[in-house]
Design an enzyme around this catalytic site. Structure first.
Site, PDB file in Angstrom:
ATOM      1  N   CYS A  63       0.839  -1.198   0.000  1.00 33.41           N
ATOM      2  CA  CYS A  63       0.000   0.000   0.000  1.00 33.41           C
ATOM      3  C   CYS A  63       0.879   1.255   0.000  1.00 33.41           C
ATOM      4  O   CYS A  63       1.983   1.259   0.534  1.00 33.41           O
ATOM      5  CB  CYS A  63      -0.911   0.009   1.238  1.00 33.41           C
ATOM      6  SG  CYS A  63      -2.075   1.391   1.240  1.00 33.41           S
ATOM      7  N   ASP A  65       0.390   3.795   1.676  1.00 34.44           N
ATOM      8  CA  ASP A  65       0.331   4.394   3.018  1.00 34.44           C
ATOM      9  C   ASP A  65       1.734   4.685   3.565  1.00 34.44           C
ATOM     10  O   ASP A  65       2.593   3.798   3.602  1.00 34.44           O
ATOM     11  CB  ASP A  65      -0.406   3.416   3.956  1.00 34.44           C
ATOM     12  CG  ASP A  65      -0.814   4.075   5.267  1.00 34.44           C
ATOM     13  OD1 ASP A  65       0.068   4.673   5.930  1.00 34.44           O
ATOM     14  OD2 ASP A  65      -1.999   3.988   5.633  1.00 34.44           O
ATOM     15  N   ARG A  67       2.777   4.968   6.374  1.00 31.13           N
ATOM     16  CA  ARG A  67       3.144   4.250   7.609  1.00 31.13           C
ATOM     17  C   ARG A  67       3.601   2.833   7.347  1.00 31.13           C
ATOM     18  O   ARG A  67       3.897   2.085   8.281  1.00 31.13           O
ATOM     19  CB  ARG A  67       1.944   4.261   8.568  1.00 31.13           C
ATOM     20  CG  ARG A  67       1.512   5.645   8.985  1.00 31.13           C
ATOM     21  CD  ARG A  67       0.130   5.630   9.592  1.00 31.13           C
ATOM     22  NE  ARG A  67      -0.892   5.179   8.647  1.00 31.13           N
ATOM     23  CZ  ARG A  67      -2.184   5.012   8.955  1.00 31.13           C
ATOM     24  NH1 ARG A  67      -2.597   5.258  10.185  1.00 31.13           N
ATOM     25  NH2 ARG A  67      -3.037   4.609   8.039  1.00 31.13           N
ATOM     26  N   HIS A 119      -2.132  -4.043   4.983  1.00 28.69           N
ATOM     27  CA  HIS A 119      -1.980  -3.626   6.385  1.00 28.69           C
ATOM     28  C   HIS A 119      -3.350  -3.388   6.995  1.00 28.69           C
ATOM     29  O   HIS A 119      -4.308  -3.025   6.284  1.00 28.69           O
ATOM     30  CB  HIS A 119      -1.104  -2.368   6.491  1.00 28.69           C
ATOM     31  CG  HIS A 119      -1.716  -1.135   5.903  1.00 28.69           C
ATOM     32  ND1 HIS A 119      -2.288  -0.145   6.670  1.00 28.69           N
ATOM     33  CD2 HIS A 119      -1.873  -0.733   4.624  1.00 28.69           C
ATOM     34  CE1 HIS A 119      -2.748   0.813   5.891  1.00 28.69           C
ATOM     35  NE2 HIS A 119      -2.513   0.488   4.638  1.00 28.69           N
ATOM     36  N   CYS A 122      -6.276  -0.059   6.811  1.00 31.99           N
ATOM     37  CA  CYS A 122      -5.992   0.528   5.493  1.00 31.99           C
ATOM     38  C   CYS A 122      -7.115   1.496   5.107  1.00 31.99           C
ATOM     39  O   CYS A 122      -8.294   1.127   5.090  1.00 31.99           O
ATOM     40  CB  CYS A 122      -5.867  -0.576   4.443  1.00 31.99           C
ATOM     41  SG  CYS A 122      -5.486   0.059   2.795  1.00 31.99           S
TER      42      CYS A 122
HETATM   43 CO    CO Z   1      -3.507   1.166   2.967  1.00 32.15          CO
END
Ligand code: CO
Length: 232
Positions: A63, A65, A67, A119, A122
């Site tokens: 992803c 993302d 993080r 994750h 998400c």
């Molecule tokens: Co995500």
């Protein structure tokens, strides 16, 4: 305008890129310099050695993302992980970006493992679970709604949090199969190339990866309709 070309008499006549707003991101250049110096202090020829070849063993599909930083969370160095990231780590049959990354990784780099890593929490999965229109991305997130619909019976009766967690996991599993169904994987397996696909999920709460125990290393575990490779 994002940038301007100026000059033209520089090295190779390529000119100089001038970013008018670069000053505001000076701290990133400082951090980069520091990072490169640290690596060079440890291994003086690190960048030279890496500049003429890359031999990663893994392709990471994760992803976007911020993080979930791919190399960082598995402690790998530059050159060790080939990476594709998008919103909610989707592998869509018509996404030439992802498919091109996969083809290069498999056919040229000859990577041995493809890791689809999702994750928990998400944002893409959360948005797909809702009904709020968000524009263009709705079309992308619809693939997650399809995963939900396919597994609706199993998701019934779960609390909202359980449903969210389970859909994050199921989304990874479905993307693993999407990887396996591509002609890239089918061709590689047909040619006898050693290639395994794994499904993992990452927890933002403790920084740990969990193996979802989905592991495909040949066509035999796939529905016959998707197979063009012959099992070995
Ligand atoms: Co995500």
């Amino acid at each position: 305008m994002l940038y301007l070309f100026s000059g033209g008499g520089g090295m190779g006549g390529a000119g100089t890129l001038v970013f008018p707003r670069m000053k505001s991101l000076k701290h990133l250049f400082d951090l980069n310099k520091e990072w490169a110096e640290q690596i060079r202090a440890r291994d003086a020829s690190f960048f030279e050695d890496l500049s003429d070849r890359q031999t990663p063993k893994y392709l990471w599909i994760g992803c976007s993302d911020s993080r979930v930083p791919a190399e960082t969370l598995v402690g790998l160095e530059p050159g060790e992980l080939f990476v594709h990231r998008n919103v909610a780590n989707l592998v869509v049959h018509t996404d030439f970006n992802c498919l091109s990354v996969m083809q290069y990784a498999v056919e040229v780099l000859k990577i041995e493992h493809i890791i689809v890593c999702g994750h928990y929490e998400c944002g893409g999965v959360r948005a797909a679970l809702g009904n709020q229109p968000m524009g263009l991305i709705d079309n992308w997130l619809r693939h997650i709604k399809d995963v939900y619909t396919k597994h609706e019976v199993g998701l019934r009766g779960l609390s909202e949090q359980e449903k969210m967690d389970r859909l994050c996991e199921l989304n990874v599993v479905e993307q693993v199969y999407n990887v396996c169904h591509t002609n890239i994987l089918q061709s590689a397996w047909s040619n006898g190339q050693k290639l395994a696909v794994h499904g993992w999920i990452y927890s933002l709460h403790d920084g740990l990866l969990k193996d979802l125990n989905i592991y495909v290393d040949g066509p035999n575990e796939l529905e016959p309709i998707y197979r063009t490779a012959t099992g070995r």
